[in-house]
Design a protein around this motif. Structure first.
Motif, PDB file in Angstrom:
ATOM      1  N   GLY A 148       4.756  -4.923   3.842  1.00 58.80           N
ATOM      2  CA  GLY A 148       4.475  -3.768   4.707  1.00 58.80           C
ATOM      3  C   GLY A 148       4.093  -2.529   3.927  1.00 58.80           C
ATOM      4  O   GLY A 148       3.322  -1.689   4.405  1.00 58.80           O
ATOM      5  N   ASP A 149       4.595  -2.422   2.685  1.00 56.56           N
ATOM      6  CA  ASP A 149       4.277  -1.210   1.908  1.00 56.56           C
ATOM      7  C   ASP A 149       2.831  -1.186   1.424  1.00 56.56           C
ATOM      8  O   ASP A 149       2.381  -0.191   0.862  1.00 56.56           O
ATOM      9  CB  ASP A 149       5.258  -1.030   0.732  1.00 56.56           C
ATOM     10  CG  ASP A 149       5.197  -2.170  -0.264  1.00 56.56           C
ATOM     11  OD1 ASP A 149       4.451  -3.154  -0.010  1.00 56.56           O
ATOM     12  OD2 ASP A 149       5.902  -2.102  -1.295  1.00 56.56           O
ATOM     13  N   ARG A 150       2.099  -2.272   1.668  1.00 58.86           N
ATOM     14  CA  ARG A 150       0.670  -2.252   1.321  1.00 58.86           C
ATOM     15  C   ARG A 150      -0.155  -1.471   2.358  1.00 58.86           C
ATOM     16  O   ARG A 150      -1.328  -1.197   2.129  1.00 58.86           O
ATOM     17  CB  ARG A 150       0.125  -3.694   1.266  1.00 58.86           C
ATOM     18  CG  ARG A 150       0.680  -4.490   0.107  1.00 58.86           C
ATOM     19  CD  ARG A 150       0.064  -5.882   0.080  1.00 58.86           C
ATOM     20  NE  ARG A 150       0.425  -6.579  -1.134  1.00 58.86           N
ATOM     21  CZ  ARG A 150      -0.097  -7.752  -1.494  1.00 58.86           C
ATOM     22  NH1 ARG A 150      -0.986  -8.347  -0.715  1.00 58.86           N
ATOM     23  NH2 ARG A 150       0.277  -8.321  -2.621  1.00 58.86           N
ATOM     24  N   VAL A 151       0.445  -1.189   3.493  1.00 65.79           N
ATOM     25  CA  VAL A 151      -0.273  -0.525   4.584  1.00 65.79           C
ATOM     26  C   VAL A 151       0.195   0.929   4.655  1.00 65.79           C
ATOM     27  O   VAL A 151       1.394   1.196   4.763  1.00 65.79           O
ATOM     28  CB  VAL A 151       0.022  -1.228   5.933  1.00 65.79           C
ATOM     29  CG1 VAL A 151      -0.825  -0.616   7.042  1.00 65.79           C
ATOM     30  CG2 VAL A 151      -0.220  -2.728   5.831  1.00 65.79           C
ATOM     31  N   THR A 152      -0.753   1.838   4.575  1.00 66.20           N
ATOM     32  CA  THR A 152      -0.379   3.264   4.637  1.00 66.20           C
ATOM     33  C   THR A 152      -0.035   3.662   6.075  1.00 66.20           C
ATOM     34  O   THR A 152      -0.382   2.942   7.028  1.00 66.20           O
ATOM     35  CB  THR A 152      -1.540   4.160   4.158  1.00 66.20           C
ATOM     36  OG1 THR A 152      -2.611   4.034   5.113  1.00 66.20           O
ATOM     37  CG2 THR A 152      -2.040   3.766   2.778  1.00 66.20           C
ATOM     38  N   PRO A 184      12.654  -5.978   1.709  1.00 64.42           N
ATOM     39  CA  PRO A 184      11.374  -5.359   2.060  1.00 64.42           C
ATOM     40  C   PRO A 184      11.038  -5.450   3.551  1.00 64.42           C
ATOM     41  O   PRO A 184      10.447  -4.525   4.112  1.00 64.42           O
ATOM     42  CB  PRO A 184      10.362  -6.154   1.215  1.00 64.42           C
ATOM     43  CG  PRO A 184      11.163  -6.628   0.041  1.00 64.42           C
ATOM     44  CD  PRO A 184      12.530  -6.938   0.590  1.00 64.42           C
ATOM     45  N   THR A 185      11.418  -6.557   4.185  1.00 67.86           N
ATOM     46  CA  THR A 185      11.141  -6.707   5.618  1.00 67.86           C
ATOM     47  C   THR A 185      11.910  -5.662   6.417  1.00 67.86           C
ATOM     48  O   THR A 185      11.370  -5.006   7.325  1.00 67.86           O
ATOM     49  CB  THR A 185      11.543  -8.114   6.092  1.00 67.86           C
ATOM     50  OG1 THR A 185      10.768  -9.069   5.382  1.00 67.86           O
ATOM     51  CG2 THR A 185      11.320  -8.284   7.588  1.00 67.86           C
ATOM     52  N   TRP A 186      13.172  -5.502   6.054  1.00 61.81           N
ATOM     53  CA  TRP A 186      13.983  -4.547   6.816  1.00 61.81           C
ATOM     54  C   TRP A 186      13.555  -3.110   6.536  1.00 61.81           C
ATOM     55  O   TRP A 186      13.613  -2.241   7.397  1.00 61.81           O
ATOM     56  CB  TRP A 186      15.477  -4.797   6.544  1.00 61.81           C
ATOM     57  CG  TRP A 186      15.929  -6.034   7.274  1.00 61.81           C
ATOM     58  CD1 TRP A 186      15.221  -7.195   7.399  1.00 61.81           C
ATOM     59  CD2 TRP A 186      17.127  -6.220   8.027  1.00 61.81           C
ATOM     60  NE1 TRP A 186      15.915  -8.088   8.165  1.00 61.81           N
ATOM     61  CE2 TRP A 186      17.079  -7.534   8.558  1.00 61.81           C
ATOM     62  CE3 TRP A 186      18.237  -5.420   8.282  1.00 61.81           C
ATOM     63  CZ2 TRP A 186      18.110  -8.036   9.346  1.00 61.81           C
ATOM     64  CZ3 TRP A 186      19.268  -5.935   9.061  1.00 61.81           C
ATOM     65  CH2 TRP A 186      19.195  -7.224   9.590  1.00 61.81           C
ATOM     66  N   GLU A 187      13.103  -2.888   5.331  1.00 63.88           N
ATOM     67  CA  GLU A 187      12.582  -1.558   4.992  1.00 63.88           C
ATOM     68  C   GLU A 187      11.345  -1.245   5.840  1.00 63.88           C
ATOM     69  O   GLU A 187      11.184  -0.134   6.349  1.00 63.88           O
ATOM     70  CB  GLU A 187      12.196  -1.571   3.517  1.00 63.88           C
ATOM     71  CG  GLU A 187      12.371  -0.247   2.823  1.00 63.88           C
ATOM     72  CD  GLU A 187      12.264  -0.462   1.325  1.00 63.88           C
ATOM     73  OE1 GLU A 187      11.213  -0.070   0.796  1.00 63.88           O
ATOM     74  OE2 GLU A 187      13.196  -1.028   0.725  1.00 63.88           O
ATOM     75  N   PHE A 188      10.474  -2.253   5.974  1.00 64.54           N
ATOM     76  CA  PHE A 188       9.263  -2.077   6.797  1.00 64.54           C
ATOM     77  C   PHE A 188       9.666  -1.822   8.250  1.00 64.54           C
ATOM     78  O   PHE A 188       9.083  -0.959   8.926  1.00 64.54           O
ATOM     79  CB  PHE A 188       8.373  -3.316   6.679  1.00 64.54           C
ATOM     80  CG  PHE A 188       7.035  -3.196   7.365  1.00 64.54           C
ATOM     81  CD1 PHE A 188       6.218  -2.075   7.182  1.00 64.54           C
ATOM     82  CD2 PHE A 188       6.564  -4.205   8.195  1.00 64.54           C
ATOM     83  CE1 PHE A 188       4.977  -1.969   7.815  1.00 64.54           C
ATOM     84  CE2 PHE A 188       5.328  -4.111   8.822  1.00 64.54           C
ATOM     85  CZ  PHE A 188       4.545  -2.995   8.635  1.00 64.54           C
ATOM     86  N   ALA A 189      10.662  -2.557   8.718  1.00 67.48           N
ATOM     87  CA  ALA A 189      11.126  -2.373  10.100  1.00 67.48           C
ATOM     88  C   ALA A 189      11.608  -0.926  10.301  1.00 67.48           C
ATOM     89  O   ALA A 189      11.282  -0.281  11.303  1.00 67.48           O
ATOM     90  CB  ALA A 189      12.254  -3.354  10.413  1.00 67.48           C
ATOM     91  N   ARG A 190      12.351  -0.420   9.328  1.00 60.99           N
ATOM     92  CA  ARG A 190      12.866   0.961   9.443  1.00 60.99           C
ATOM     93  C   ARG A 190      11.713   1.971   9.415  1.00 60.99           C
ATOM     94  O   ARG A 190      11.726   2.969  10.122  1.00 60.99           O
ATOM     95  CB  ARG A 190      13.842   1.264   8.302  1.00 60.99           C
ATOM     96  CG  ARG A 190      15.165   0.536   8.442  1.00 60.99           C
ATOM     97  CD  ARG A 190      16.196   1.065   7.450  1.00 60.99           C
ATOM     98  NE  ARG A 190      17.326   0.171   7.377  1.00 60.99           N
ATOM     99  CZ  ARG A 190      17.491  -0.790   6.451  1.00 60.99           C
ATOM    100  NH1 ARG A 190      16.588  -0.948   5.495  1.00 60.99           N
ATOM    101  NH2 ARG A 190      18.543  -1.570   6.479  1.00 60.99           N
ATOM    102  N   ARG A 191      10.728   1.681   8.584  1.00 60.01           N
ATOM    103  CA  ARG A 191       9.582   2.600   8.501  1.00 60.01           C
ATOM    104  C   ARG A 191       8.803   2.608   9.821  1.00 60.01           C
ATOM    105  O   ARG A 191       8.401   3.662  10.312  1.00 60.01           O
ATOM    106  CB  ARG A 191       8.678   2.156   7.341  1.00 60.01           C
ATOM    107  CG  ARG A 191       7.511   3.067   7.112  1.00 60.01           C
ATOM    108  CD  ARG A 191       6.802   2.754   5.803  1.00 60.01           C
ATOM    109  NE  ARG A 191       5.403   3.115   5.883  1.00 60.01           N
ATOM    110  CZ  ARG A 191       4.388   2.306   5.608  1.00 60.01           C
ATOM    111  NH1 ARG A 191       4.617   1.062   5.214  1.00 60.01           N
ATOM    112  NH2 ARG A 191       3.147   2.718   5.713  1.00 60.01           N
TER     113      ARG A 191
END
Ligand code: SF4
Length: 280
Positions: A148-152, A184-191
């Protein structure tokens, strides 16, 4: 591994459960790298039309190839290898989508990119989503969220809905089930929650692997606490992909696992509902 003839494997498939291998094998490694860097070309296992289960309305689904996870219950292990897919330029993919755009709007549907893991080819995916948005087509990304961090934040605006696959709340179990870390998945979910981007959670229910009530409860509490999860799809495990494991010569540990009972599905849905979530 069996050889496949690209001539016999058109991009459109009746379902993603068609086994496809080696369709991009003649693409030189340098061209693969260039495609990933620019997003001008991507690798698609196939696309299917008329899906009613991969986002709202009736959808065209592009199944990307390439995935870095190794889920024990993966239905499409032929999508793990990027060059098993068919190389497709973003222009060709856009042109194909254009044929369906009016029908998709009438049926309140859109384009879903699934996989494999679409964010393995994030530049291609984002270019295709931008093209879809430019023609007024709703976009949905089905992802395990790891990249998910690849997507701004700005690029996330081209994605109308994220279908986020959550596997388990337990880090050890997550590593056992997928081979990768849950962080990383949960970080993306939080973002996504912070940015208030719409999310549907997908939860594959596998008897003996992802049906532990305490564990499901933790996943449900996490999803319920995000505040941007519009619905949860509890997806019953099935064996439609079993033959692929055999044909690819990969050891499959779930030969004897039965699909979950109606009672188990209901109990799992109830755990999500207890956190204020809507389940299907
Ligand atoms: S993330 Fe999806 S495509 Fe990748 S191994 Fe898991 S189930 Fe298969």
């Amino acid at each position: 591994m069996p050889e496949a003839d690209p001539v016999e494997a058109p991009l459109e498939a009746k379902s993603p459960f068609e086994l496809r291998v080696n369709l991009g094998k003649n693409v030189p490694e340098s061209a693969v790298r260039a495609a990933l860097a620019t997003g001008d070309m991507g690798f698609l296992h196939s696309f299917t039309t008329g899906s009613a289960v991969d986002g709202p309305g009736i959808r065209v689904v592009g199944w990307t190839s390439g995935c870095m996870w190794r889920c024990l219950y993966c239905h499409n292990p032929d999508t793990w290898t990027m060059t098993n897919g068919i190389p497709v330029t973003v222009e060709k993919a856009t042109e194909t989508l254009r044929k369906y755009r009016h029908g998709l709007k009438v049926m309140s549907g859109g384009l879903t990119l699934s996989g494999g893991e679409p964010l393995m080819q994030h530049r291609f995916v984002l270019k295709l989503f931008a093209a879809a948005k430019a023609m007024g087509v709703h976009t949905a990304l089905d992802t395990n969220g790891y990249y998910g961090d690849r997507v701004t934040d700005a690029e996330l605006e081209t994605i109308d809905l994220v279908l986020l696959d959550l596997k388990t709340a337990d880090p050890e179990r997550h590593r056992r089930l997928t081979g990768m870390d849950v962080g990383p998945t949960w970080e993306f979910a939080r973002r996504l929650a912070y940015l208030r981007r719409p999310v549907w959670v997908r939860y594959v229910l596998v008897p003996g692997l992802t049906d532990d009530a305490v564990d499901v409860g933790k996943t449900a509490a996490f999803a319920g606490g995000l505040g941007n999860v519009a619905r949860v799809d509890v997806l019953p495990f099935h064996q439609m992909g079993k033959y692929k494991w055999r044909q690819l010569g990969i050891e499959y540990g779930l030969e004897d696992v039965e699909p979950p009972s109606a009672a188990l599905i209901e109990r799992t849905c109830e755990l999500f509902r207890a956190e204020g979530l809507t389940t299907y």
